[in-house]
Design an enzyme around this catalytic site. Structure first.
Site, mmCIF file in Angstrom:
data_model
loop_
_atom_site.group_PDB
_atom_site.id
_atom_site.type_symbol
_atom_site.label_atom_id
_atom_site.label_comp_id
_atom_site.label_asym_id
_atom_site.label_seq_id
_atom_site.Cartn_x
_atom_site.Cartn_y
_atom_site.Cartn_z
ATOM 1 N NE ARG A 1 -1.568 -2.407 2.733
ATOM 2 C CZ ARG A 1 -1.726 -3.572 2.566
ATOM 3 N NH1 ARG A 1 -2.617 -4.138 1.786
ATOM 4 N NH2 ARG A 1 -0.856 -4.467 2.753
ATOM 5 C CB THR A 2 3.384 2.460 2.395
ATOM 6 O OG1 THR A 2 2.611 1.942 3.558
ATOM 7 C CG2 THR A 2 4.013 3.747 3.064
ATOM 8 N NE ARG B 1 7.034 0.760 4.966
ATOM 9 C CZ ARG B 1 5.796 0.223 5.079
ATOM 10 N NH1 ARG B 1 5.759 -1.248 4.750
ATOM 11 N NH2 ARG B 1 4.762 0.845 5.370
ATOM 12 C CG HIS C 1 2.976 3.887 8.746
ATOM 13 N ND1 HIS C 1 3.389 4.474 7.549
ATOM 14 C CD2 HIS C 1 2.749 2.724 8.212
ATOM 15 C CE1 HIS C 1 2.966 4.043 6.560
ATOM 16 N NE2 HIS C 1 2.589 2.746 6.889
ATOM 17 C CE LYS D 1 26.233 -6.042 -6.508
ATOM 18 N NZ LYS D 1 26.379 -4.829 -7.585
HETATM 19 N N1 CP Z 1 -0.480 -0.157 5.901
HETATM 20 C C1 CP Z 1 0.835 -0.251 5.390
HETATM 21 O O1 CP Z 1 1.943 0.195 5.783
HETATM 22 O O2 CP Z 1 0.785 -1.356 4.283
HETATM 23 P P1 CP Z 1 2.238 -1.720 3.589
HETATM 24 O O3 CP Z 1 2.950 -2.376 4.453
HETATM 25 O O4 CP Z 1 1.706 -2.658 2.599
HETATM 26 O O5 CP Z 1 2.788 -0.622 3.095
#
Ligand code: CP
Length: 310
Positions: free
Chosen positions: A57-58, A107, A135, A85
């Site tokens: 999603r993100t 991320r 998040h 590496k």
């Molecule tokens: N909600 C969320 O962070 O989903 P993803 O891990 O798929 O990005």
């Protein structure tokens, strides 16, 4: 004018910042529902999406948001990169920035990586999830989705249910919803609720029935199998029996509640399929709203530079 250069977490924002993002996202939501969904706003800006941890999603939502704003976008996944590496995080990021990148969306599995980068690089940074820490865009899209249904946060009772211990979504939601004036109750087995969490201004319950009877909104979290081990509860079926959201539990409530889940869902563990897909659930609205919210955050972080450019 938005006063921040980065979005490192909700902790650094105040109520007005959050409202500004939600209001801007409302405008973008209207735009992305038009036949022509794209605006030229970020033409000439380049954004790198650096994902050192899995995401559906993100990652897609940020990429779409950036493309809707006409930014140039490059995507990086650590799994097929020179990280394998032995290249360090800072070397990887500096090499990407040498290609004249203006913003990094990152991320990473380690808490604090976006804050670390903000001290070492000159680009704008958005935290797309750092380990068990924050998040922020998830919390903002959750707040946006709640506001669509309930209009006001003041006095609203929001339950966050499940694996609070390993959840960055929980911490960002607590910061965000507290700043907006909601009441928050955390619910889960004692092993998945951090000690002293009440110091954040929330209450804790270990009874799902009591929590559901109290709340207007339930944000149901996934058991983070990749961060936990199964020593936190005897089995997933026992977890589902005590803490799984199912129709039988919902049907006992005197008032309808709104159900959120950040995804990915473990169907049959923290939530049953009939509840996840029911009219009470706004799970796919959250995904739709994520694009508008990420457009808003990206646009606002660039706002000072856009003014200098004009
Ligand atoms: N909600 C969320 O962070 O989903 P993803 O891990 O798929 O990005």
């Amino acid at each position: 004018m938005f006063k921040h250069k980065h979005l490192l977490g909700i902790e650094q924002l105040d109520k007005n910042d959050i409202i500004q993002i939600l209001d801007q996202a409302q405008q973008f939501k209207e735009i992305i529902n038009r036949p022509v969904k794209k605006v030229p706003t970020l033409r000439d800006f380049t954004i790198a999406n650096l994902f050192f941890e899995n995401s559906t999603r993100t990652k897609l939502s940020f990429e779409l948001a950036q493309k809707r704003l006409s930014a140039d976008v490059i995507n990086f996944s650590s799994s097929n990169s020179s990280v394998k590496k032995g290249e360090t995080l800072l070397d990887t990021v500096n090499n990407i920035l040498a290609m004249k990148v203006d913003m990094v969306v990152i991320r990473h599995s380690s808490p604090g990586v976006p804050i670390f980068l903000s001290k070492h690089i000159n680009a704008h940074i958005i935290n797309a999830g750092d380990g068990t820490h924050e998040h922020p865009t998830q919390a903002l899209l959750d707040a946006f989705s709640i506001r669509e249904k309930h209009k006001e946060f003041k006095g609203l009772n929001v339950a966050i249910i499940g694996d609070i211990m390993h959840s960055r979504v929980a911490l960002s939601n607590i910061f965000c919803l507290k700043k907006l004036g909601a009441n928050i109750k955390l619910c889960g087995p004692p092993t998945l609720i951090p000690k002293y969490v009440e110091e954040l201004g929330v209450t804790v319950s270990h009874s799902l029935e009591e929590t559901l009877a109290w709340c207007n909104v339930a944000n149901v979290l996934r058991i983070q199998m990749e961060r936990a081990d199964d020593a936190y509860f005897p089995s997933t079926s026992e977890y589902a029996a005590f803490y799984g959201l199912n129709m039988e539990r919902l049907n006992k409530l005197s008032e309808t509640i709104t159900i959120l889940h950040p995804g990915p869902i473990n169907r049959g563990v923290e939530i049953t399929t009939d509840v996840a897909d029911s009219k009470h659930s706004v799970i796919l609205d959250q995904v739709e709203n994520g694009v508008a919210v990420r457009m808003a955050v990206t646009y606002l972080l660039f706002s000072q530079r856009m003014q200098q450019r004009n």
